[in-house]
Design an enzyme around this catalytic site. Structure first.
Site, PDB file in Angstrom:
ATOM      1  N   ASP A  43      12.192  -2.270  -4.906  1.00  0.00           N
ATOM      2  CA  ASP A  43      12.363  -3.540  -4.085  1.00  0.00           C
ATOM      3  C   ASP A  43      11.849  -4.767  -5.029  1.00  0.00           C
ATOM      4  OD1 ASP A  43      12.820  -3.264  -1.705  1.00  0.00           O
ATOM      5  OD2 ASP A  43      10.955  -2.158  -1.045  1.00  0.00           O
ATOM      6  N   CYS A  85      14.877  -6.076   2.680  1.00  0.00           N
ATOM      7  CA  CYS A  85      14.409  -4.477   2.545  1.00  0.00           C
ATOM      8  C   CYS A  85      15.125  -3.462   3.525  1.00  0.00           C
ATOM      9  CB  CYS A  85      12.951  -4.342   2.763  1.00  0.00           C
ATOM     10  SG  CYS A  85      12.038  -5.312   1.771  1.00  0.00           S
ATOM     11  N   HIS A 121      10.757   2.066   5.708  1.00  0.00           N
ATOM     12  CA  HIS A 121      11.092   0.697   6.306  1.00  0.00           C
ATOM     13  C   HIS A 121      12.356   0.785   7.238  1.00  0.00           C
ATOM     14  CE1 HIS A 121      10.715  -3.918   5.737  1.00  0.00           C
ATOM     15  NE2 HIS A 121      10.300  -3.427   6.951  1.00  0.00           N
ATOM     16  N   HIS A 165       7.477  -4.999  -5.190  1.00  0.00           N
ATOM     17  CA  HIS A 165       7.186  -5.643  -3.865  1.00  0.00           C
ATOM     18  C   HIS A 165       5.861  -6.535  -3.965  1.00  0.00           C
ATOM     19  CE1 HIS A 165       7.457  -6.901   0.438  1.00  0.00           C
ATOM     20  NE2 HIS A 165       8.614  -6.391   0.258  1.00  0.00           N
TER      21      HIS A 165
END
Length: 260
Positions: A33, A73, A129, A214
């Site tokens: 990410d 995301c 996620h 992230h």
């Protein structure tokens, strides 16, 4: 980066089906990410960015340079898992928050579900996620045989918590034993363990979805100390996390090679 992923994923099941008469390939998919374009060494932007293992993979592989990622995301992951652009999933708007009563629509088959039909063992490590308001939207119900990681969008890299609550699971059970270990180390070791114990005669699909780089920006102090020529503390932590991930990728690739 994620649109590059889509190009690869769209051909993945076709490639595997064509090779299944011989020996389907093992597939290791590493996702990170918030990794900036200039934050890998082979783009030669800054002397402070050192990613020798990623650079080696790039030099021996294919670099797709004219594609662009989704900005957030959840849309990125929905595209990855289904091969569909987020607007066709209804996931183009925003990320899934910890109180969001929705997830990736179940009517869309996922890559691991497709690969299972071709005889693959499927494992996921790291950040999900894509929905967790109901068990049917979590990894083991969406095509993965095993899971170690977290459901939400971000977490403390050391405590593995979000807003003070543990968000870390092995399969569907809370995993309390990793407190004090950095997420990059935990996820890399789990990937190594899977590779070490997996029967190489069965094809393996492993999705390694790092929490790095992230936020929160939390690098190991030893990794921060390796960064030179950078005064901004956030940037130091970011590059420290990136360096740890690169070193971990190198370890994992070596294990894959040694174990065939």
């Amino acid at each position: 980066m994620v649109k590059i992923v889509l190009i690869l994923i769209s051909a993945l099941t076709v490639m595997v089906a064509r090779t299944s008469a011989t020996k389907p390939p093992h597939i290791l998919f590493i996702l990170m990410d918030d990794l900036g374009w200039s934050d890998v060494g082979y783009h030669n932007i800054s002397h402070a960015v050192k990613t020798p293992n990623i650079d080696k993979l790039a030099s021996q592989g294919v670099k797709l340079m004219s594609y662009y990622s989704q900005p957030m995301c959840t849309p990125s992951r929905g595209a990855l898992m289904t091969g569909k652009y987020p607007i066709h999933l209804g996931m183009q708007h925003f990320v899934i928050n910890i109180t969001s009563p929705w997830g990736m629509p179940r009517r869309f088959p996922t890559i691991p579900q497709k690969l299972r039909t071709l005889g693959y063992r499927t494992s996921m490590i790291g950040k999900w996620h894509l929905g967790f308001f109901d068990w049917d939207y979590t990894p083991l119900r969406r095509g993965f045989d095993s899971f170690l990681g977290f459901f939400a969008g971000e977490q403390d890299h050391w405590r593995h918590s979000k807003m003070g609550f543990l968000d870390f699971r092995r399969d569907e059970e809370p995993a309390n034993e990793y407190g004090g270990q950095h997420s990059t180390d935990v996820f890399t070791q789990e990937a190594i363990n899977i590779a070490m114990r997996h029967n190489a005669s069965q094809p393996l699909f492993l999705l390694l979805s790092y929490a790095a780089v992230h936020t929160p920006l939390q690098a190991h102090p030893n990794d921060v100390n390796k960064i030179g020529g950078v005064s901004d503390k956030d940037r130091q932590n970011y590059l420290g996390m990136m360096g740890a991930a690169d070193w971990s990728i190198g370890r994992l690739i070596d294990v894959y090679k040694r174990n065939g």
